[in-house]
Enzyme design. Structure first.
Site, PDB file in Angstrom:
ATOM      1  N   ALA A 160      35.485 -27.938 110.538  1.00  0.00           N
ATOM      2  CA  ALA A 160      36.104 -26.615 110.666  1.00  0.00           C
ATOM      3  C   ALA A 160      35.050 -25.552 110.994  1.00  0.00           C
ATOM      4  O   ALA A 160      35.261 -24.691 111.863  1.00  0.00           O
ATOM      5  CB  ALA A 160      36.836 -26.248 109.373  1.00  0.00           C
ATOM      6  N   GLU A 179      24.600 -24.138 106.057  1.00  0.00           N
ATOM      7  CA  GLU A 179      24.978 -25.466 105.558  1.00  0.00           C
ATOM      8  C   GLU A 179      24.062 -25.816 104.394  1.00  0.00           C
ATOM      9  O   GLU A 179      22.846 -25.833 104.538  1.00  0.00           O
ATOM     10  CB  GLU A 179      24.855 -26.501 106.687  1.00  0.00           C
ATOM     11  CG  GLU A 179      25.006 -27.942 106.253  1.00  0.00           C
ATOM     12  CD  GLU A 179      26.281 -28.234 105.467  1.00  0.00           C
ATOM     13  OE1 GLU A 179      27.371 -27.967 105.967  1.00  0.00           O
ATOM     14  OE2 GLU A 179      26.167 -28.716 104.307  1.00  0.00           O
ATOM     15  N   THR A 188      33.928 -34.480 107.305  1.00  0.00           N
ATOM     16  CA  THR A 188      34.371 -34.820 108.660  1.00  0.00           C
ATOM     17  C   THR A 188      33.511 -35.955 109.216  1.00  0.00           C
ATOM     18  O   THR A 188      34.020 -36.892 109.839  1.00  0.00           O
ATOM     19  CB  THR A 188      34.275 -33.579 109.576  1.00  0.00           C
ATOM     20  OG1 THR A 188      34.933 -32.490 108.934  1.00  0.00           O
ATOM     21  CG2 THR A 188      34.909 -33.837 110.926  1.00  0.00           C
ATOM     22  N   GLY A 192      37.274 -41.241 109.196  1.00  0.00           N
ATOM     23  CA  GLY A 192      37.649 -41.969 110.409  1.00  0.00           C
ATOM     24  C   GLY A 192      37.974 -40.995 111.532  1.00  0.00           C
ATOM     25  O   GLY A 192      37.943 -41.357 112.698  1.00  0.00           O
ATOM     26  N   ALA A 301      25.407 -20.951 100.525  1.00  0.00           N
ATOM     27  CA  ALA A 301      26.033 -19.648 100.275  1.00  0.00           C
ATOM     28  C   ALA A 301      26.403 -19.588  98.801  1.00  0.00           C
ATOM     29  O   ALA A 301      26.934 -20.557  98.251  1.00  0.00           O
ATOM     30  CB  ALA A 301      27.279 -19.504 101.137  1.00  0.00           C
ATOM     31  N   ARG A 428      49.448 -42.372 100.961  1.00  0.00           N
ATOM     32  CA  ARG A 428      48.193 -42.678 100.269  1.00  0.00           C
ATOM     33  C   ARG A 428      48.330 -42.610  98.756  1.00  0.00           C
ATOM     34  O   ARG A 428      47.791 -43.443  98.035  1.00  0.00           O
ATOM     35  CB  ARG A 428      47.122 -41.681 100.695  1.00  0.00           C
ATOM     36  CG  ARG A 428      46.760 -41.872 102.128  1.00  0.00           C
ATOM     37  CD  ARG A 428      45.929 -40.751 102.636  1.00  0.00           C
ATOM     38  NE  ARG A 428      45.420 -41.130 103.940  1.00  0.00           N
ATOM     39  CZ  ARG A 428      44.521 -40.440 104.603  1.00  0.00           C
ATOM     40  NH1 ARG A 428      44.024 -39.337 104.083  1.00  0.00           N
ATOM     41  NH2 ARG A 428      44.110 -40.852 105.763  1.00  0.00           N
ATOM     42  N   GLU A 567      39.455 -27.896 104.857  1.00  0.00           N
ATOM     43  CA  GLU A 567      39.859 -28.419 103.551  1.00  0.00           C
ATOM     44  C   GLU A 567      39.759 -27.370 102.444  1.00  0.00           C
ATOM     45  O   GLU A 567      40.374 -27.513 101.386  1.00  0.00           O
ATOM     46  CB  GLU A 567      39.021 -29.660 103.204  1.00  0.00           C
ATOM     47  CG  GLU A 567      39.616 -30.474 102.067  1.00  0.00           C
ATOM     48  CD  GLU A 567      38.821 -31.727 101.709  1.00  0.00           C
ATOM     49  OE1 GLU A 567      37.990 -32.173 102.532  1.00  0.00           O
ATOM     50  OE2 GLU A 567      39.040 -32.253 100.591  1.00  0.00           O
TER      51      GLU A 567
HETATM   52  P1  ADP Z   1      36.107 -29.444 106.753  1.00  0.00           P
HETATM   53  O1  ADP Z   1      36.723 -30.775 107.047  1.00  0.00           O
HETATM   54  O2  ADP Z   1      37.048 -28.482 106.159  1.00  0.00           O
HETATM   55  O3  ADP Z   1      35.318 -28.912 107.890  1.00  0.00           O
HETATM   56  P2  ADP Z   1      33.772 -30.673 105.617  1.00  0.00           P
HETATM   57  O4  ADP Z   1      33.659 -31.347 104.318  1.00  0.00           O
HETATM   58  O5  ADP Z   1      33.737 -31.506 106.845  1.00  0.00           O
HETATM   59  O6  ADP Z   1      35.080 -29.748 105.567  1.00  0.00           O
HETATM   60  O7  ADP Z   1      32.611 -29.591 105.779  1.00  0.00           O
HETATM   61  C1  ADP Z   1      32.306 -28.645 104.801  1.00  0.00           C
HETATM   62  C2  ADP Z   1      30.814 -28.367 104.856  1.00  0.00           C
HETATM   63  O8  ADP Z   1      30.506 -27.232 104.058  1.00  0.00           O
HETATM   64  C3  ADP Z   1      29.976 -29.519 104.308  1.00  0.00           C
HETATM   65  O9  ADP Z   1      29.010 -29.872 105.252  1.00  0.00           O
HETATM   66  C4  ADP Z   1      29.372 -28.941 103.031  1.00  0.00           C
HETATM   67  O10 ADP Z   1      28.104 -29.471 102.717  1.00  0.00           O
HETATM   68  C5  ADP Z   1      29.288 -27.468 103.371  1.00  0.00           C
HETATM   69  N1  ADP Z   1      29.194 -26.574 102.191  1.00  0.00           N
HETATM   70  C6  ADP Z   1      29.852 -26.690 101.018  1.00  0.00           C
HETATM   71  N2  ADP Z   1      29.523 -25.691 100.177  1.00  0.00           N
HETATM   72  C7  ADP Z   1      28.636 -24.898 100.841  1.00  0.00           C
HETATM   73  C8  ADP Z   1      27.898 -23.722 100.503  1.00  0.00           C
HETATM   74  N3  ADP Z   1      28.003 -23.151  99.311  1.00  0.00           N
HETATM   75  N4  ADP Z   1      27.064 -23.206 101.417  1.00  0.00           N
HETATM   76  C9  ADP Z   1      26.909 -23.797 102.638  1.00  0.00           C
HETATM   77  N5  ADP Z   1      27.553 -24.924 102.996  1.00  0.00           N
HETATM   78  C10 ADP Z   1      28.423 -25.473 102.132  1.00  0.00           C
END
Ligand code: ADP
Length: 599
Positions: A160, A179, A188, A192, A301, A428, A567
């Site tokens: 996302a 990140e 993601t 799959g 963050a 599921r 998510e």
């Molecule tokens: P989505 O499918 O909604 O994109 P993902 O799990 O694929 O969700 O991606 C969410 C990302 O956000 C992950 O890479 C995770 O490590 C990152 N993340 C989670 N919390 C934080 C935060 N506090 N600061 C920066 N990145 C974060």
């Protein structure tokens, strides 16, 4: 023998060191300047360790008891996880030690890599404690405070977040992505990444009738009618455009066939190349890089900054060397994923999903974005709805790609007693609960050679198969008897189950469990049986958004300057997400969030 030899080498080395005094120049009797004594012979040494994908092979260059270089000669780790290898190598060199923290989210890769470097030291007749002690990298220098300004800050570099970043930048905004993990991808990457899109080009080719309306109805029903219909509508009606955008603008390659996920009325799920999120994340990250979008890794963050009117005007974040204040002139987009890896948060909202249940999620999925948004008044929806995935590694909780075979329709699922107990293409949550109720809370997924080949398991997921064989989670045997024996499954019952199942395939109807797709019999050896268990997979609950991906507060009002996608949001999947809806959700709302935030 190897161990003995290296022990001998260590002893010899130790003896030679004991005998070392400052050398005397025999010609003039004067003492020479003392040469630095080393415990490890300078040289390049090789070693191997066992990672998630199999053997990791490294060469380690030692000079003056210091690691000067580590080269990874070969490995089979998932792309993205190889960044863990680079991070560890860098740390080992700067600390001159192999005793470094594992990279979170990459436990098996980290362990395998460390094992390989230690093995290289062993082949040098050395141990890690013979490396010269150094304090470099240990210093606890005060972190810098850095203040930056951008149009848009995006929290999270998963599907996302990267999608939102690309769209926002394409709309002319200055964007930065934060990140917290050492690599992009999130859940993601390890999914799959199949993508539900009604009316897609493969359905047309195969003559499958479908509509966005049917997709909406399936999604609402699959989520027990607890989703916000207007959001489901946005997702389903824009899913195809999102998949085409990924294909045409981002370069994602979709396979030329579809998968049939439980709860969908028709086969409508596109499959990315290799049936893995690798394809999605690799292409999104490459596109972001090409567009000069900075992605700040290892930067977490921690809170949102608001002005006196409650508008979001920035983000506070912690990096490895700096604390950041990011001011935003347009918006913050939260795309930080779910909270499947945060047991405390799971239990807070649903006490049943405690720590005894493993998780398929990356360690980054801890719900940070949800907490940050709630702190400034955002409304949360459906937090108690936590989905388990039925077919996971019973040792680690990792989602098994082997399950592709089920989604192609080829597997029969039985219990230890050799009996079927659930529809193999059911929801599921229904499947997970059914498996939990069986002996040992596990199931056994049976496949024959034809199904194995048709599911492209060897082609797409070879390293995972090696891992499963190594850990006695998968057996390949010439006969059903032998396969059953490996796991102590009742073989006579299994054979009668298979006979019945094959007769259902012939009739095209399964009167016992109504399996909705019966493409092939289980009849041609060798036979494969996988042992699997359910694990937490997706958190349906999260931040409430409107159709523009704007975050809403507890009174249903828009929080200015704040968007969310993926998510981390709630209300789109109701109480239960149908498989392959997540990719549609994150792509559609990621795009909407990026486009709107840039306005
Ligand atoms: P989505 O499918 O909604 O994109 P993902 O799990 O694929 O969700 O991606 C969410 C990302 O956000 C992950 O890479 C995770 O490590 C990152 N993340 C989670 N919390 C934080 C935060 N506090 N600061 C920066 N990145 C974060």
């Amino acid at each position: 023998m190897k161990k003995l030899l290296s022990l001998l080498l260590v002893i010899l080395l130790a003896i030679s060191l004991v005998g070392c005094n400052t050398p005397v120049n025999s010609e003039n009797g004067k003492k020479e300047a003392p040469k630095e004594e080393t415990k490890i012979k300078d040289g390049v040494y090789e070693g191997t360790g066992l990672g998630k994908g199999g053997e990791i092979k490294v060469s380690v260059n030692i000079k003056g008891d210091a690691i000067t270089e580590i080269k990874t000669l070969s490995h089979n780790e998932t792309s993205g996880f190889d960044t863990a290898i680079d991070t560890l190598a860098e740390k080992m060199i700067s600390l001159n030690s192999t005793d470094v923290d594992i990279v979170s989210g990459c436990t098996l890769t980290s362990k395998g890599f460390t094992e390989a470097v230690n093995a290289a030291l062993t082949s040098a007749g050395a141990t890690a404690d013979m490396l010269k002690k150094t304090d470099s990298g240990q210093k606890n220098e005060a972190k810098k405070d850095i203040v930056e300004s951008h149009d848009i800050v995006i929290i999270g570099a998963g599907g996302a977040g990267l999608t939102a970043a690309i769209e926002a930048k394409a709309a002319g905004a200055d964007v930065i992505v934060l990140e917290k993990m050492p690599m992009a991808g999130g859940n993601t990457l390890i999914s799959g990444a199949e993508y539900a899109a009604a009316n897609n080009w493969i359905q047309k080719k195969e003559g499958i009738e479908d509509s966005a309306e049917l997709h909406i109805q399936d999604t609402l029903k699959g989520g027990d009618n607890l989703a916000k219909e207007e959001l489901v509508r946005i997702m389903a009606e824009n899913a195809l455009a999102g998949a085409e955008w990924l294909r045409d603008e981002v370069g994602v390659i979709w396979e030329d066939e579809l998968m049939f996920f439980g709860g969908h009325s028709v086969k409508r799920s596109l499959i990315p190349l290799g049936a893995s999120g690798r394809e999605i994340i690799t292409k999104l990250a490459a596109k972001a890089e090409k567009m000069d979008i900075p992605v700040l890794l290892n930067t977490k963050a921690t809170s949102l900054i608001t002005d006196s009117n409650g508008k979001v005007v920035g983000v506070k974040a912690e990096g490895e060397d700096a604390n950041y204040t990011f001011n935003t002139s347009k918006a913050v987009i939260i795309a930080s994923g779910g909270f499947g890896s945060n047991v405390e948060m799971r239990v807070k909202y649903n006490p049943d999903i405690d720590g005894s249940i493993l998780s398929t999620n990356t360690t980054g999925s801890t719900g940070d974005g949800i907490v940050m948004a709630e702190d400034i008044g955002a409304n949360l929806l459906g937090m108690e709805y936590i989905q388990t995935y039925p077919i996971c590694d019973p040792l680690t909780g990792t989602l098994l790609y082997y399950d592709d075979a089920r989604l192609y329709g080829h597997t029969v699922i039985v219990n230890k007693e050799g009996k079927r107990f659930v529809e193999e293409l059911g929801r599921r949550d229904v499947m997970s609960m059914a498996i939990k109720a069986q002996t040992g809370s596990v199931c056994y997924e049976l496949l024959d050679q034809n199904g194995f080949v048709a599911s492209k398991l060897q082609e797409n997921h070879g390293p995972e198969l090696d891992y499963l064989y190594r850990n006695d989670l998968l057996v390949k045997a010439d006969t059903l008897d032998k396969a059953a024996e490996f796991f102590g499954i009742d073989a006579a019952e299994l054979k009668s189950t298979v006979d019945k199942y094959n007769s259902y395939v012939e009739e095209g109807k399964d009167p016992e469990f109504n399996k909705r797709s019966l493409p092939s019999k289980v009849e041609v050896g060798p036979f494969y049986i996988l042992k699997a268990a359910p694990a937490v997979h997706h958190t349906m609950g999260g931040i409430e958004i409107n159709e523009n991906a704007q975050v809403l507060n507890k009174d249903g009002k828009i929080i200015e300057g704040l968007y969310a996608a993926g998510e981390v949001t709630g209300g789109i999947q109701g109480s239960n997400r149908l498989g392959s809806n997540a990719l549609a959700d994150i792509t559609v709302f990621g795009r909407i969030a990026g486009q709107n935030a840039a306005k």
